[in-house]
Write a protein that holds these residues in place. Structure first.
Motif, mmCIF file in Angstrom:
data_model
loop_
_atom_site.group_PDB
_atom_site.id
_atom_site.type_symbol
_atom_site.label_atom_id
_atom_site.label_comp_id
_atom_site.label_asym_id
_atom_site.label_seq_id
_atom_site.Cartn_x
_atom_site.Cartn_y
_atom_site.Cartn_z
ATOM 1 N N HIS A 232 50.364 39.683 40.809
ATOM 2 C CA HIS A 232 49.008 39.151 40.630
ATOM 3 C C HIS A 232 48.002 40.033 41.385
ATOM 4 O O HIS A 232 46.958 40.407 40.844
ATOM 5 N N GLU A 233 48.337 40.370 42.628
ATOM 6 C CA GLU A 233 47.433 41.223 43.416
ATOM 7 C C GLU A 233 47.328 42.620 42.817
ATOM 8 O O GLU A 233 46.261 43.232 42.813
ATOM 9 N N HIS A 236 44.777 42.512 40.204
ATOM 10 C CA HIS A 236 43.402 42.671 40.705
ATOM 11 C C HIS A 236 43.085 44.150 40.927
ATOM 12 O O HIS A 236 41.986 44.607 40.628
ATOM 13 N N TYR A 281 37.809 35.361 43.670
ATOM 14 C CA TYR A 281 37.529 35.970 42.374
ATOM 15 C C TYR A 281 37.063 34.917 41.381
ATOM 16 O O TYR A 281 37.291 33.725 41.561
ATOM 17 N N GLU A 286 40.907 35.815 37.883
ATOM 18 C CA GLU A 286 42.175 35.167 38.247
ATOM 19 C C GLU A 286 43.102 35.082 37.031
ATOM 20 O O GLU A 286 44.299 35.359 37.120
ATOM 21 N N ILE A 325 41.502 33.403 48.469
ATOM 22 C CA ILE A 325 41.960 34.303 47.406
ATOM 23 C C ILE A 325 43.099 33.677 46.616
ATOM 24 O O ILE A 325 43.145 33.769 45.401
#
Ligand SMILES: [Zn+2]
Length: 373
Positions: A232-233, A236, A281, A286, A325
């Motif tokens: 997921h990170e 981003h 975000y 997201e 976050i």
């Protein structure tokens, strides 16, 4: 034109001006009427008339138009703070700026400042969200990296220099990150560390840095849960959401800094790094990052569902605490549902062996593990 009609341009209730008659220091609250002359009206006093061509601007603090009149006592002054009223007066006084910056210039400036105020509001409301999407991919990587470096200083200030470094744990973590990074299609510049802290979270910084906080690792039951979070990170990073949110949140000041090349200015960087650390975000960002989790986990033959379960477990118990976050945003339930819909039986090998997983869990040392089980 008859005077009665002219009177109808009497200013609206509300906006008023302050008049000093030049003889006493008394402030008199007055109303202005724009007739053949400027009429200065005060309740219970005689009307004062100033010919528009005799009105001149005097020095004043910002946010105020101060005028005098050639045919009035030399110290008589009129002060107007209402922008619209000032613009109305200025538009009638052709010689307002004479002996200052040229006839008509001030009237134009006052007029333009009203227009500018309106357009800034429009820019903030409409243009910046659009611009953020279009500009984020154009921000030079060097700049992004500098923001990332400045942000890292903030991060270290918040969490202390407590990167976890048990060698076996680091090796396991590096292996996991490498698999995820390759599956996400990101290059080797991505750096990642586990930081020791009580806040269960993870985040990405501009320029390719991902942090996993130890409290989240401590709550994870298997490598897939953590892998999903890290993917997921990486999502981003891949979508450059940091820069997008930065431009969006920073709005005009950030854009101005960018346009005028003030990118090394410390204020821009401090602002930038603060907002990266504290910002959450948008829902779209997201959802897109979750899309990366799904894509990466499927590519590795694993399910994204455990990540949804981990975050549901964490935010279910401690929703809203710490940085926003991962924790504290409203998508946890939707996310779990989406991840569950994408659940598939494993078709790839486990991302870490049991031994590597145990080592990763102990990356911050035995103390850290004992504190949070
Ligand atoms: Zn996110």
């Amino acid at each position: 034109m008859d005077p009665v009609t002219a009177d109808s341009t009497l200013q609206q209730e509300g906006a008023s001006a302050v008049y000093f008659d030049g003889a006493s220091s008394r402030r008199r609250t007055v109303r202005l009427a724009f007739s053949y002359d400027l009429e200065i009206r005060e309740e219970g006093a005689a009307k004062i008339k100033w010919a528009y061509d005799d009105i001149r601007q005097a020095d004043s603090p910002a946010g105020m138009l101060r005028v005098s009149c050639l045919s009035a006592p030399p110290l008589a002054r009129l002060e107007i703070r209402d922008t619209e009223l000032a613009a109305q007066l200025a538009s009638r006084c052709a010689r307002l700026g004479e002996n200052r910056i040229g006839s008509g210039a001030v009237a134009r400036i006052v007029g333009w400042s009203v227009a500018a105020a309106v357009s800034i509001v429009l820019v903030v409301l409409f243009a910046i969200p659009l611009a953020a999407d279009r500009l984020a991919p154009l921000v030079p990587e060097g700049f992004e990296r500098r923001v990332g470096d400045a942000t890292e200083v903030q991060v270290k200030a918040i969490f202390g220099k407590k990167a976890c470094d048990a060698p076996a744990g680091q090796a396991a973590y590096a292996k996991l990150m490498r698999e995820l990074r390759v599956a996400a299609g990101l290059d080797a510049d991505v750096e990642s560390e586990v930081l020791s802290t009580d806040i269960p979270n993870a985040f990405a910084l501009p320029g390719g840095k991902v942090y996993l906080l130890s409290a989240l690792l401590a709550k994870a039951d298997n490598p897939d849960e953590i892998a999903g979070v890290l993917a997921h990170e990486l999502g981003h990073l891949k979508h450059r959401d940091n820069m997008r949110e930065l431009i969006y949140n920073g709005g005009t000041s950030f854009l101005i800094g960018l346009l005028f090349g003030d990118v090394t200015g410390s204020s821009a960087l401090i602002f930038a790094s603060k907002s990266v650390v504290t910002a959450s975000y948008s829902r779209d960002a997201e959802a897109n990052a979750d899309g990366t989790t799904i894509e990466v986990m499927h590519k590795l033959g694993r399910s994204p569902k455990p990540m949804g379960e981990l975050l549901y477990r964490v935010t279910g118990k401690e929703g809203g605490s710490g940085l926003s976050i991962l924790a504290g945003h409203p998508l946890t339930e939707d996310r779990l549902k989406r991840m569950s819909d994408e659940d598939r039986p494993p078709s790839g090998p486990p991302l870490l062996t049991d031994k590597e997983w145990a080592a990763l869990k102990a990356i911050c040392g035995p103390e850290d593990k004992k504190d949070k089980k």
